[in-house]
Scaffold this motif. Structure first.
Motif, PDB file in Angstrom:
ATOM      1  N   LYS A  59       0.861  -1.180   0.000  1.00 41.75           N
ATOM      2  CA  LYS A  59       0.000   0.000   0.000  1.00 41.75           C
ATOM      3  C   LYS A  59       0.898   1.229   0.000  1.00 41.75           C
ATOM      4  CE  LYS A  59      -3.782   2.054   2.688  1.00 41.75           C
ATOM      5  NZ  LYS A  59      -4.858   2.087   1.732  1.00 41.75           N
ATOM      6  N   GLN A  60       0.454   2.283  -0.689  1.00 41.38           N
ATOM      7  CA  GLN A  60       1.263   3.498  -0.776  1.00 41.38           C
ATOM      8  C   GLN A  60       0.662   4.687  -0.045  1.00 41.38           C
ATOM      9  OE1 GLN A  60       2.239   4.319  -4.855  1.00 41.38           O
ATOM     10  NE2 GLN A  60       3.154   2.333  -5.158  1.00 41.38           N
ATOM     11  N   THR A  61      -0.588   4.567   0.409  1.00 34.35           N
ATOM     12  CA  THR A  61      -1.283   5.726   0.969  1.00 34.35           C
ATOM     13  C   THR A  61      -1.789   5.512   2.388  1.00 34.35           C
ATOM     14  OG1 THR A  61      -3.356   4.996  -0.014  1.00 34.35           O
ATOM     15  CG2 THR A  61      -2.012   6.528  -1.318  1.00 34.35           C
ATOM     16  N   ALA A  62      -1.089   4.693   3.157  1.00 33.07           N
ATOM     17  CA  ALA A  62      -1.503   4.451   4.542  1.00 33.07           C
ATOM     18  C   ALA A  62      -1.243   5.701   5.383  1.00 33.07           C
ATOM     19  CB  ALA A  62      -0.730   3.271   5.124  1.00 33.07           C
ATOM     20  N   SER A  63      -2.056   5.887   6.412  1.00 30.54           N
ATOM     21  CA  SER A  63      -1.840   6.972   7.361  1.00 30.54           C
ATOM     22  C   SER A  63      -1.350   6.369   8.667  1.00 30.54           C
ATOM     23  CB  SER A  63      -3.134   7.756   7.588  1.00 30.54           C
ATOM     24  OG  SER A  63      -2.889   8.798   8.510  1.00 30.54           O
ATOM     25  N   LYS A  64      -0.140   6.736   9.064  1.00 32.13           N
ATOM     26  CA  LYS A  64       0.484   6.157  10.253  1.00 32.13           C
ATOM     27  C   LYS A  64       0.653   7.172  11.368  1.00 32.13           C
ATOM     28  CE  LYS A  64       2.894   3.533   6.894  1.00 32.13           C
ATOM     29  NZ  LYS A  64       4.147   3.478   6.197  1.00 32.13           N
ATOM     30  N   ILE A  65       0.026   8.315  11.202  1.00 32.30           N
ATOM     31  CA  ILE A  65       0.045   9.319  12.256  1.00 32.30           C
ATOM     32  C   ILE A  65      -1.386   9.731  12.557  1.00 32.30           C
ATOM     33  CG2 ILE A  65       2.346  10.146  11.667  1.00 32.30           C
ATOM     34  CD1 ILE A  65       0.994  12.576  10.375  1.00 32.30           C
ATOM     35  N   ARG A  66      -1.595  10.207  13.771  1.00 34.87           N
ATOM     36  CA  ARG A  66      -2.927  10.694  14.129  1.00 34.87           C
ATOM     37  C   ARG A  66      -2.844  11.627  15.318  1.00 34.87           C
ATOM     38  NH1 ARG A  66      -5.588   4.962  15.794  1.00 34.87           N
ATOM     39  NH2 ARG A  66      -5.021   4.577  13.666  1.00 34.87           N
ATOM     40  N   LYS A  67      -3.913  12.385  15.472  1.00 31.73           N
ATOM     41  CA  LYS A  67      -4.064  13.231  16.651  1.00 31.73           C
ATOM     42  C   LYS A  67      -4.855  12.439  17.685  1.00 31.73           C
ATOM     43  CE  LYS A  67      -3.706  17.882  14.842  1.00 31.73           C
ATOM     44  NZ  LYS A  67      -4.343  19.201  14.746  1.00 31.73           N
ATOM     45  N   LEU A  68      -4.423  12.549  18.929  1.00 32.71           N
ATOM     46  CA  LEU A  68      -5.073  11.867  20.041  1.00 32.71           C
ATOM     47  C   LEU A  68      -5.438  12.869  21.125  1.00 32.71           C
ATOM     48  CD1 LEU A  68      -2.562   8.872  20.404  1.00 32.71           C
ATOM     49  CD2 LEU A  68      -4.707   8.873  19.131  1.00 32.71           C
ATOM     50  N   HIS A  69      -6.163  12.411  22.105  1.00 30.00           N
ATOM     51  CA  HIS A  69      -6.556  13.181  23.286  1.00 30.00           C
ATOM     52  C   HIS A  69      -7.059  14.585  22.916  1.00 30.00           C
ATOM     53  CE1 HIS A  69      -7.034  13.676  27.507  1.00 30.00           C
ATOM     54  NE2 HIS A  69      -6.397  14.822  27.469  1.00 30.00           N
ATOM     55  N   HIS A  70      -8.200  14.615  22.274  1.00 29.29           N
ATOM     56  CA  HIS A  70      -8.881  15.860  21.903  1.00 29.29           C
ATOM     57  C   HIS A  70      -8.021  16.757  21.007  1.00 29.29           C
ATOM     58  CE1 HIS A  70     -11.469  14.441  25.088  1.00 29.29           C
ATOM     59  NE2 HIS A  70     -10.491  14.564  25.963  1.00 29.29           N
ATOM     60  N   GLY A  71      -7.159  16.138  20.194  1.00 32.97           N
ATOM     61  CA  GLY A  71      -6.325  16.888  19.262  1.00 32.97           C
ATOM     62  C   GLY A  71      -5.114  17.545  19.884  1.00 32.97           C
ATOM     63  N   ASN A  72      -4.775  17.197  21.128  1.00 31.74           N
ATOM     64  CA  ASN A  72      -3.646  17.827  21.816  1.00 31.74           C
ATOM     65  C   ASN A  72      -2.359  17.014  21.784  1.00 31.74           C
ATOM     66  OD1 ASN A  72      -5.169  20.097  22.689  1.00 31.74           O
ATOM     67  ND2 ASN A  72      -6.100  18.794  24.238  1.00 31.74           N
TER      68      ASN A  72
END
Length: 177
Positions: free
Chosen positions: A33-46
């Motif tokens: 796969k070439q378009t995976a998302s391996k980052i994210r925002k957690l805890h209410h975006g903080n």
């Protein structure tokens, strides 16, 4: 096993950013796969988080880390230490093959399964198969440019993608201001 990625993070007085490439590699020879998302925002975006290593293992760790953040009211260091302790001592978790890179406005940390919680000296760090390339690029960008943190993280992954076969140029960036 699905793996192979690069995650980079940097923090300046203008904010904190994390970037991750989109490549998922199956074994050592197939781009799955070439378009995976391996980052994210957690805890209410903080809080920003990214992973390198086995995808299923990292998703398990994201879920556990998010629970630790909730338990400790978003305290990044405390949640990280508690996750590292649990990860190291639990028979099932101990077998997970991934690293987490987490950040908020105050800190950037790497959490490993062997119990380490590491804070970089100079507010830049990278993990994963292309991590050393991205880290070198980040260090130079932080030292010799006045780029925004999200631009430094992005450019460091572009540099890694041009060298590391497990890193591509489909890059996702998240920033905290």
């Amino acid at each position: 096993m699905f793996e192979g990625t690069t995650i980079a993070a940097c923090k300046t007085e203008r904010g904190t950013a994390i970037a991750g490439d989109g490549q998922v590699t199956f074994g050592q020879s197939t781009i799955f796969k070439q378009t995976a998302s391996k980052i994210r925002k957690l805890h209410h975006g903080n809080v920003l988080a990214g992973f390198a290593g086995s995808v299923a293992d990292a998703i398990t760790l994201f879920e556990r880390f998010e629970k630790k953040l909730e338990q400790h009211q978003g305290n990044l260091l405390r949640a990280s230490v508690e996750l590292a302790k649990e990860w190291r001592s639990d028979k099932v978790l101990r077998r997970l093959e991934a690293l987490l890179l987490v950040a908020d406005q105050e800190s950037i940390l790497i959490i490993s399964g062997s119990g380490e919680v590491i804070e970089p000296d100079d507010n830049v760090i990278a993990i994963g198969s292309g991590g050393s390339y991205a880290f070198a690029a980040l260090k130079m960008l932080a030292k010799h440019t006045d780029l925004e943190p999200e631009d430094m993280a992005y450019e460091s992954l572009i540099a890694a993608s041009e060298i590391c076969v497990y890193t591509n140029s489909h890059i996702t960036v998240e920033k905290l201001m």
